[in-house]
Motif scaffolding. Structure first.
Motif, PDB file in Angstrom:
ATOM      1  N   MET A 185       0.846  -1.183   0.000  1.00 15.61           N
ATOM      2  CA  MET A 185       0.000   0.000   0.000  1.00 15.61           C
ATOM      3  C   MET A 185       0.885   1.238   0.000  1.00 15.61           C
ATOM      4  N   LEU A 186       0.448   2.259  -0.651  1.00 14.15           N
ATOM      5  CA  LEU A 186       1.164   3.532  -0.738  1.00 14.15           C
ATOM      6  C   LEU A 186       0.986   4.286   0.573  1.00 14.15           C
ATOM      7  N   SER A 187       2.084   4.776   1.142  1.00  4.64           N
ATOM      8  CA  SER A 187       1.987   5.461   2.430  1.00  4.64           C
ATOM      9  C   SER A 187       1.252   6.793   2.287  1.00  4.64           C
ATOM     10  N   ALA A 188       0.670   7.259   3.375  1.00  7.24           N
ATOM     11  CA  ALA A 188      -0.120   8.493   3.365  1.00  7.24           C
ATOM     12  C   ALA A 188       0.729   9.698   2.974  1.00  7.24           C
ATOM     13  N   ALA A 189       2.015   9.686   3.303  1.00 13.41           N
ATOM     14  CA  ALA A 189       2.887  10.807   2.973  1.00 13.41           C
ATOM     15  C   ALA A 189       3.092  10.947   1.469  1.00 13.41           C
ATOM     16  N   HIS A 190       2.891   9.864   0.725  1.00  9.90           N
ATOM     17  CA  HIS A 190       3.113   9.887  -0.712  1.00  9.90           C
ATOM     18  C   HIS A 190       1.818   9.964  -1.518  1.00  9.90           C
ATOM     19  N   ARG A 191       0.693  10.152  -0.851  1.00 13.38           N
ATOM     20  CA  ARG A 191      -0.587  10.236  -1.566  1.00 13.38           C
ATOM     21  C   ARG A 191      -0.888  11.670  -1.964  1.00 13.38           C
ATOM     22  N   LEU A 192      -1.380  11.828  -3.166  1.00 14.58           N
ATOM     23  CA  LEU A 192      -1.783  13.135  -3.671  1.00 14.58           C
ATOM     24  C   LEU A 192      -3.294  13.237  -3.527  1.00 14.58           C
ATOM     25  N   THR A 193      -3.756  14.238  -2.788  1.00 11.06           N
ATOM     26  CA  THR A 193      -5.196  14.372  -2.546  1.00 11.06           C
ATOM     27  C   THR A 193      -5.734  15.745  -2.926  1.00 11.06           C
ATOM     28  N   ASP A 194      -4.873  16.677  -3.265  1.00  9.75           N
ATOM     29  CA  ASP A 194      -5.269  18.049  -3.579  1.00  9.75           C
ATOM     30  C   ASP A 194      -5.739  18.130  -5.027  1.00  9.75           C
ATOM     31  N   SER A 195      -6.989  18.518  -5.261  1.00  4.32           N
ATOM     32  CA  SER A 195      -7.541  18.537  -6.614  1.00  4.32           C
ATOM     33  C   SER A 195      -6.858  19.570  -7.507  1.00  4.32           C
ATOM     34  N   ALA A 196      -6.424  20.685  -6.957  1.00  2.00           N
ATOM     35  CA  ALA A 196      -5.737  21.697  -7.763  1.00  2.00           C
ATOM     36  C   ALA A 196      -4.408  21.154  -8.290  1.00  2.00           C
ATOM     37  N   THR A 197      -3.700  20.396  -7.473  1.00  2.00           N
ATOM     38  CA  THR A 197      -2.436  19.806  -7.907  1.00  2.00           C
ATOM     39  C   THR A 197      -2.682  18.715  -8.942  1.00  2.00           C
ATOM     40  N   PHE A 198      -3.748  17.935  -8.771  1.00  2.00           N
ATOM     41  CA  PHE A 198      -4.132  16.948  -9.785  1.00  2.00           C
ATOM     42  C   PHE A 198      -4.310  17.647 -11.128  1.00  2.00           C
ATOM     43  N   HIS A 199      -5.114  18.699 -11.129  1.00  2.00           N
ATOM     44  CA  HIS A 199      -5.440  19.420 -12.358  1.00  2.00           C
ATOM     45  C   HIS A 199      -4.184  20.006 -13.002  1.00  2.00           C
ATOM     46  N   ARG A 200      -3.337  20.631 -12.205  1.00  2.00           N
ATOM     47  CA  ARG A 200      -2.114  21.244 -12.705  1.00  2.00           C
ATOM     48  C   ARG A 200      -1.164  20.188 -13.276  1.00  2.00           C
ATOM     49  N   THR A 201      -1.070  19.043 -12.637  1.00  2.00           N
ATOM     50  CA  THR A 201      -0.176  17.985 -13.104  1.00  2.00           C
ATOM     51  C   THR A 201      -0.658  17.407 -14.421  1.00  2.00           C
ATOM     52  N   VAL A 202      -1.955  17.181 -14.555  1.00  2.00           N
ATOM     53  CA  VAL A 202      -2.497  16.629 -15.792  1.00  2.00           C
ATOM     54  C   VAL A 202      -2.352  17.637 -16.928  1.00  2.00           C
ATOM     55  N   ARG A 203      -2.527  18.923 -16.637  1.00  5.27           N
ATOM     56  CA  ARG A 203      -2.442  19.947 -17.669  1.00  5.27           C
ATOM     57  C   ARG A 203      -1.001  20.249 -18.088  1.00  5.27           C
ATOM     58  N   ALA A 204      -0.098  20.389 -17.114  1.00  4.32           N
ATOM     59  CA  ALA A 204       1.244  20.893 -17.413  1.00  4.32           C
ATOM     60  C   ALA A 204       2.338  19.837 -17.345  1.00  4.32           C
ATOM     61  N   GLY A 205       2.021  18.642 -16.855  1.00  6.71           N
ATOM     62  CA  GLY A 205       3.051  17.633 -16.675  1.00  6.71           C
ATOM     63  C   GLY A 205       3.442  16.927 -17.961  1.00  6.71           C
ATOM     64  N   ARG A 206       4.582  16.257 -17.912  1.00  4.48           N
ATOM     65  CA  ARG A 206       5.014  15.403 -19.017  1.00  4.48           C
ATOM     66  C   ARG A 206       4.112  14.182 -19.035  1.00  4.48           C
ATOM     67  N   ARG A 207       3.784  13.698 -20.248  1.00  3.61           N
ATOM     68  CA  ARG A 207       2.805  12.620 -20.358  1.00  3.61           C
ATOM     69  C   ARG A 207       3.372  11.478 -21.185  1.00  3.61           C
ATOM     70  N   ALA A 208       3.050  10.256 -20.740  1.00  7.29           N
ATOM     71  CA  ALA A 208       3.367   9.052 -21.512  1.00  7.29           C
ATOM     72  C   ALA A 208       2.196   8.098 -21.337  1.00  7.29           C
ATOM     73  N   GLY A 209       1.823   7.426 -22.408  1.00  5.70           N
ATOM     74  CA  GLY A 209       0.653   6.561 -22.346  1.00  5.70           C
ATOM     75  C   GLY A 209       0.910   5.172 -22.879  1.00  5.70           C
ATOM     76  N   SER A 210      -0.002   4.290 -22.547  1.00  3.57           N
ATOM     77  CA  SER A 210       0.008   2.916 -23.036  1.00  3.57           C
ATOM     78  C   SER A 210      -1.444   2.502 -23.262  1.00  3.57           C
ATOM     79  N   ARG A 211      -1.657   1.232 -23.511  1.00  5.03           N
ATOM     80  CA  ARG A 211      -3.001   0.733 -23.766  1.00  5.03           C
ATOM     81  C   ARG A 211      -3.886   0.827 -22.532  1.00  5.03           C
ATOM     82  N   THR A 212      -3.307   0.682 -21.353  1.00  2.00           N
ATOM     83  CA  THR A 212      -4.106   0.600 -20.131  1.00  2.00           C
ATOM     84  C   THR A 212      -4.065   1.846 -19.257  1.00  2.00           C
ATOM     85  N   LEU A 213      -3.058   2.707 -19.419  1.00  5.19           N
ATOM     86  CA  LEU A 213      -2.952   3.868 -18.538  1.00  5.19           C
ATOM     87  C   LEU A 213      -2.140   4.984 -19.172  1.00  5.19           C
TER      88      LEU A 213
END
Length: 122
Positions: free
Chosen positions: A1-29
């Protein structure tokens, strides 16, 4: 299980990461990586990387989505130590993840992370 210190829960950071982050994809993710959280508070956040997951209703019903999320959390735990500094990683499951085995998810996650970390470091 991923420890609580390493979990991302802030929606603004989610949004910023998806918009501005580097992206790589595959068939499943698809993985999105930002090398360091630009709004990271040095006193309020964890020192290490944080990981968040997006599993939409397109993947399946609640049981299927939770199973996929649990598998991805377990697999991401193995890669947290390889992420650079205070990186923020968002793993977005695609509908094909519902039928994928854990081995397929492991291979796809490893391949995507190696591609996106190579882009960030080089």
């Amino acid at each position: 299980m991923l420890s609580a210190a390493h979990r991302l829960t802030d929606s603004a950071t989610f949004h910023r990461t998806v918009r501005a982050g580097r992206r790589a994809g595959s068939r499943t993710l698809v993985v999105h990586l930002v090398p360091a959280d630009p709004d990271g508070d040095p006193d309020g956040g964890p020192d290490g990387p944080r990981v968040g997951f997006v599993v939409s209703k397109a993947v399946g019903n609640a049981v299927v989505r939770n199973r996929v999320k649990r598998r991805l959390r377990h697999l991401a735990r193995e890669h947290v130590s390889t992420l650079p500094g205070a990186a923020v990683l968002v793993v977005r499951a695609l509908p094909a993840a519902a039928e994928a085995s854990s081995g397929e998810l492991r291979a796809d996650l490893g391949r995507c992370l190696s591609r996106v970390t190579a882009e960030v470091s080089g």
